[in-house]
Design an enzyme around this catalytic site. Structure first.
Site, PDB file in Angstrom:
ATOM      1  N   ASP A 102       0.822  -0.910  -0.569  1.00 47.94           N
ATOM      2  CA  ASP A 102      -0.024   0.084   0.316  1.00 47.94           C
ATOM      3  C   ASP A 102       0.892   1.278   0.071  1.00 47.94           C
ATOM      4  OD1 ASP A 102      -1.859   1.808   0.173  1.00 47.94           O
ATOM      5  OD2 ASP A 102      -2.825   0.947   2.256  1.00 47.94           O
ATOM      6  N   ASP A 320      -1.716   8.035  -6.542  1.00 47.32           N
ATOM      7  CA  ASP A 320      -1.453   6.629  -5.446  1.00 47.32           C
ATOM      8  C   ASP A 320      -1.877   5.486  -6.222  1.00 47.32           C
ATOM      9  OD1 ASP A 320      -1.736   5.291  -3.036  1.00 47.32           O
ATOM     10  OD2 ASP A 320      -4.576   5.427  -3.622  1.00 47.32           O
TER      11      ASP A 320
END
Length: 443
Positions: A102, A320
């Site tokens: 992540d 992201d």
């Protein structure tokens, strides 16, 4: 985790497929979450089912970037909100661990025995008592103090630093902060070990975590993330190349760690574009400055209102890899969407049957003409292909894969497909180079 945000969930294989002559460069093959090669592949799901599920997860994940932590809570975080699973080994002797990689998290944590409460996991759970290299962190250590006051605690009777996270879907993890040997595979077949890596040994975990994964591998910008801790071992550089074909058997995506991982090129090489990373809190997230977006030849200054009276403020968008869609400030989006609609030819605007996407176009039998979208980051004009800005939801319908938000803007992974996206944490820059990620593995 059912509410997690996926779009391009990929699995890191523990064996790297290529490496340079330098031992501090690793190229690791990725498998898309929806690929037939993936352990999560559902043959009953249609392409439309997978897209809609990804879009819902994308919207869910976006909320994580807009909340500050409160007492015993990292508000809004989605526990399995990343788009990648990563396979590493941990401990001595090594235990194979599959966890969510992540870019929006820092502290790596995995489930640990002995458990007070652990969710069901398909793979082996790491047993700290069977590892000769496991070591708890004391409460006054710099690693413990690197956690915020709402994220850390102290077992005073044993002088052991504790961590605690609660997520927006009521999932949670609590445990000890420790150091351990983490290993990553190389092309030679011999894993490279990184002793003394800080991680969270979670013995109290629950909620809606996916049984496939063992925890979270933090790849964010904070000092406790895995990429920050590896530091000079990977020359403070990493990159990824995500293929738009990665949900098929023929698609290949990779992540690269180390010296040669970022796009190469001189200042005169127009194929390599770079823009500064903006230093902004929280340090976990990778902030960029978006100045404008062009629709064809029409350049529209990026304006909005999130967190400031001027949307041209630096650090107004987060890049992201775990968010599928691109989210743009709603104050800007109306004019931007109107410009796109005006530029589309051979189709009429229709509503998304699922109600998730804002601008959809249906052509009947005609070929749809789509405009070129250019993202104008500071110093980098990134031209997107139709595959980066639009998604085909049916045979005669496409929708723009960019939606409005009233919160912080996010540059999602559809927009990053078939670019080598490099992060140089030493020079504080992100670079983009157009590349066929399904074919180009040698960097």
């Amino acid at each position: 985790m059912s509410t997690s945000l996926l779009l391009v969930t990929l699995f890191f294989l523990s064996t790297a497929i290529s490496s340079s002559t330098s031992p501090n460069h690793f190229i690791v093959k990725l498998i898309h979450r929806d690929s037939p090669r993936s352990p999560l592949y559902n043959p009953q799901a249609t392409a439309t089912d997978r897209l809609n599920a990804a879009f819902l997860r994308s919207i869910s994940r976006s909320h994580r970037f807009n909340h500050q932590p409160q007492a015993d809570l990292q508000s809004g975080l989605i526990g399995a909100g990343g788009e990648f699973f990563m396979s590493i080994t941990i401990g001595t002797p090594p235990t194979n661990v599959l966890a969510i990689a992540d870019t929006g998290s820092d502290l790596t944590w995995v489930q640990c025995k002995p458990c007070q409460e652990c969710y069901k996991e398909n793979g082996p759970i790491f047993d700290k008592n069977k590892s000769s290299t496991y070591k708890n962190e004391p409460c006054d250590s710099r690693h413990c103090n690197a956690l915020s006051t709402t994220e850390r605690g102290c077992d005073e009777s044993n002088n052991v630093c504790n961590y605690r996270y609660s997520y927006g879907d009521q999932s949670f993890t609590k445990g000890d902060v420790a150091t351990e040997t983490i290993s990553i595979g190389t092309a030679s077949g011999s894993p490279v070990s990184f002793p003394g890596t800080v991680f969270g040994c979670g013995y109290n975990n629950g909620g809606t975590f996916d049984e496939t994964g063992s925890g979270i591998i933090g790849l964010g910008g904070g000092q406790l993330s895995l990429v920050s801790q590896l530091g000079s071992s990977i020359s403070k550089r990493f990159s990824y190349c995500l293929s738009h074909k990665s949900s098929t058997m023929n698609g290949t995506s990779v992540i690269n760690l180390g010296t040669n991982s970022i796009p190469s090129g001189t200042s005169k090489d127009s194929s390599v574009l770079s823009t500064p990373l903006v230093d902004k809190k929280p340090q976990t997230y990778y902030y960029l400055a978006l100045e404008a977006i062009s629709v064809g030849k029409t350049k529209i200054p990026y304006t909005g209102s999130y967190g400031t009276s001027s949307a041209t403020t630096k650090g107004n968008i987060i890049i992201d890899s775990g968010t599928t869609l691109t989210l743009l400030d709603s104050g800007f989006y109306d004019g931007f969407g109107a410009a796109v609609e005006e530029s589309v030819t051979g189709a009429k605007r229709v509503s998304d049957p699922q109600g998730l996407l804002s601008h959809c176009f249906k052509s009947g039998n005609a070929e749809i003409g789509l405009p070129e979208i250019t993202m104008h980051f500071t110093g980098a004009d990134v031209k997107l292909s139709p595959l980066n800005a639009f998604v085909k939801v049916s045979e005669d319908m496409v929708c723009m894969s960019m939606i409005p938000t009233t919160e912080i803007a996010i540059y999602g992974n559809f927009a990053q497909m078939d670019f080598l996206v490099g992060y140089d944490l030493e020079t504080r820059r992100v670079s983009f180079q157009r590349m066929d990620c399904a074919a180009g593995l040698g960097l």
